[in-house]
Design a protein around this motif. Structure first.
Motif, PDB file in Angstrom:
ATOM      1  N   ASP A  17       0.761  -1.283  -0.201  1.00  0.00           N
ATOM      2  CA  ASP A  17      -0.215   0.021   0.105  1.00  0.00           C
ATOM      3  C   ASP A  17       0.868   1.255   0.007  1.00  0.00           C
ATOM      4  OD1 ASP A  17      -2.240  -1.342  -0.202  1.00  0.00           O
ATOM      5  OD2 ASP A  17      -2.606  -1.264   1.942  1.00  0.00           O
ATOM      6  N   ALA A  18       1.881   1.057   0.839  1.00  0.00           N
ATOM      7  CA  ALA A  18       2.835   2.445   0.923  1.00  0.00           C
ATOM      8  C   ALA A  18       3.472   2.698  -0.356  1.00  0.00           C
ATOM      9  CB  ALA A  18       3.992   2.153   1.886  1.00  0.00           C
ATOM     10  N   VAL A  19       3.920   1.576  -1.047  1.00  0.00           N
ATOM     11  CA  VAL A  19       4.740   1.547  -2.378  1.00  0.00           C
ATOM     12  C   VAL A  19       3.713   2.395  -3.448  1.00  0.00           C
ATOM     13  CG1 VAL A  19       5.629   0.379  -4.264  1.00  0.00           C
ATOM     14  CG2 VAL A  19       6.208   0.011  -2.047  1.00  0.00           C
ATOM     15  N   LEU A  20       2.337   1.619  -3.426  1.00  0.00           N
ATOM     16  CA  LEU A  20       1.413   1.985  -4.545  1.00  0.00           C
ATOM     17  C   LEU A  20       0.969   3.566  -4.301  1.00  0.00           C
ATOM     18  CD1 LEU A  20      -0.821  -1.111  -5.035  1.00  0.00           C
ATOM     19  CD2 LEU A  20       0.685   0.021  -6.450  1.00  0.00           C
ATOM     20  N   SER A  21       0.931   3.986  -3.068  1.00  0.00           N
ATOM     21  CA  SER A  21       0.731   5.218  -2.760  1.00  0.00           C
ATOM     22  C   SER A  21       1.642   6.093  -3.272  1.00  0.00           C
ATOM     23  CB  SER A  21       0.471   5.699  -1.444  1.00  0.00           C
ATOM     24  OG  SER A  21      -0.747   4.841  -0.886  1.00  0.00           O
ATOM     25  N   THR A  22       2.972   5.883  -2.959  1.00  0.00           N
ATOM     26  CA  THR A  22       4.249   6.467  -3.582  1.00  0.00           C
ATOM     27  C   THR A  22       4.134   6.809  -5.064  1.00  0.00           C
ATOM     28  OG1 THR A  22       5.668   5.840  -1.681  1.00  0.00           O
ATOM     29  CG2 THR A  22       6.774   6.581  -3.526  1.00  0.00           C
ATOM     30  N   LEU A  23       3.753   5.639  -5.674  1.00  0.00           N
ATOM     31  CA  LEU A  23       3.631   5.611  -7.225  1.00  0.00           C
ATOM     32  C   LEU A  23       2.754   6.622  -7.888  1.00  0.00           C
ATOM     33  CD1 LEU A  23       4.406   4.348  -9.933  1.00  0.00           C
ATOM     34  CD2 LEU A  23       2.705   2.804  -9.663  1.00  0.00           C
ATOM     35  N   CYS A  24       1.585   6.483  -7.328  1.00  0.00           N
ATOM     36  CA  CYS A  24       0.772   7.370  -7.344  1.00  0.00           C
ATOM     37  C   CYS A  24       0.705   9.042  -7.028  1.00  0.00           C
ATOM     38  CB  CYS A  24      -0.873   7.140  -6.737  1.00  0.00           C
ATOM     39  SG  CYS A  24      -1.574   5.822  -7.282  1.00  0.00           S
ATOM     40  N   ALA A  25       1.515   9.038  -6.156  1.00  0.00           N
ATOM     41  CA  ALA A  25       1.975  10.559  -5.805  1.00  0.00           C
ATOM     42  C   ALA A  25       3.070  11.175  -6.908  1.00  0.00           C
ATOM     43  CB  ALA A  25       2.325  10.678  -4.295  1.00  0.00           C
TER      44      ALA A  25
END
Ligand code: ZN
Ligand code: ZN
Length: 261
Positions: A141-149
């Motif tokens: 979840d942290a990685v995907l949030s970073t990617l989206c950001a």
């Protein structure tokens, strides 16, 4: 995500395969290594593993493939087998010593099909999730949030993402649940569409060139497209890990180093 992990995600975009699968596999290998060499006697970890009756199927066998797993796995599994025996014996009484009411209660509790102990199966259901799965899901979840950001914008990662193999379908679905706004969603969806279109084109070319006269024209990317398509649909292939170092050490056989390319 810390800056270092942020950097790891950007670097993973330049490597073959779903970048999130790659980071998950690297992280899982490190977690299992820590579990064996540092956390095997940690009471919090032991409690969580005991509650879960061990790790899940995938992570149990990954743990077994770690170098020098025998002692750590013995300690963990002995603990769980003690717990399982406790569950088996809970509520069990000697039929000869049972009073008439105990016998009657047991007869009534047998249920319509006469299962001898309907509560036993329930006692053998884990009381918690695999703790490795929980930690990996948090990282994902942290990685995907970073990617989206980091995707949209002038300085964004769109070019790097578009040139990559993109997210696998399971991670793409999960990313869509985490996009913060419509602009990010449109950026991600547009890039993913182009990535899948590119892969589909390679599959089409491979099929077309499967004719013997055209086989020499098949490119490396086209020859590998069918494997890439499987990974795209279900996630990257799990890799064997064989750590022989101590806790926290990076092995040359980490998943990223031994992945298919
Ligand atoms: Zn993935
Ligand atoms: Zn697990």
């Amino acid at each position: 995500m810390r800056a270092l992990e942020n950097h790891a995600l950007y670097d993973a975009l330049a490597l073959p395969g779903c970048p999130v699968c790659r980071l998950e596999q690297d992280y899982t290998a490190r977690l299992l290594n820590h579990l064996l060499y540092e956390n095997v006697n940690d009471s919090t970890w032991r409690d969580r593993i005991r509650q879960a009756f061990g790790l899940c199927y995938e992570h149990s066998w990954m743990l077994a493939r770690q170098g020098g797993a025998a002692l750590g796995v013995s300690i963990i599994t002995q603990d769980i087998l003690t717990e399982l025996q406790r569950a088996l014996r809970a509520g069990h009484t000697d039929p000869g010593a049972a009073g008439i009411w105990d016998q009657l209660r047991r007869t009534v509790s047998q249920g319509p099909r006469g299962e001898p102990t309907p509560g036993l199966a329930a006692r053998l259901v884990p009381n918690g999730p695999c703790p490795i799965c929980v930690h990996v899901a948090e990282l994902t979840d942290a990685v995907l949030s970073t990617l989206c950001a980091n995707l949209p914008g002038e300085e964004g990662w769109l070019a790097a993402y578009s040139a990559s193999d993109g997210l696998c379908l399971p991670h793409f679905r999960r990313a869509l649940e985490r996009v913060p706004d419509i602009r990010t969603r449109d950026t991600l969806v547009g890039a993913q569409d182009a990535i899948w279109h590119r892969l589909e084109g390679r599959l089409r070319e491979f099929i077309r060139k499967s004719d013997r006269r055209l086989q020499k024209e098949i490119t490396r990317e086209e020859a590998d497209a069918w494997r890439r398509a499987i990974a795209t649909l279900v996630g990257e292939r799990p890799v064997s890990v064989n750590h022989t170092e101590g806790a926290g050490a990076e092995s040359p056989n980490t998943p990223s180093a031994s992945r298919d390319s």
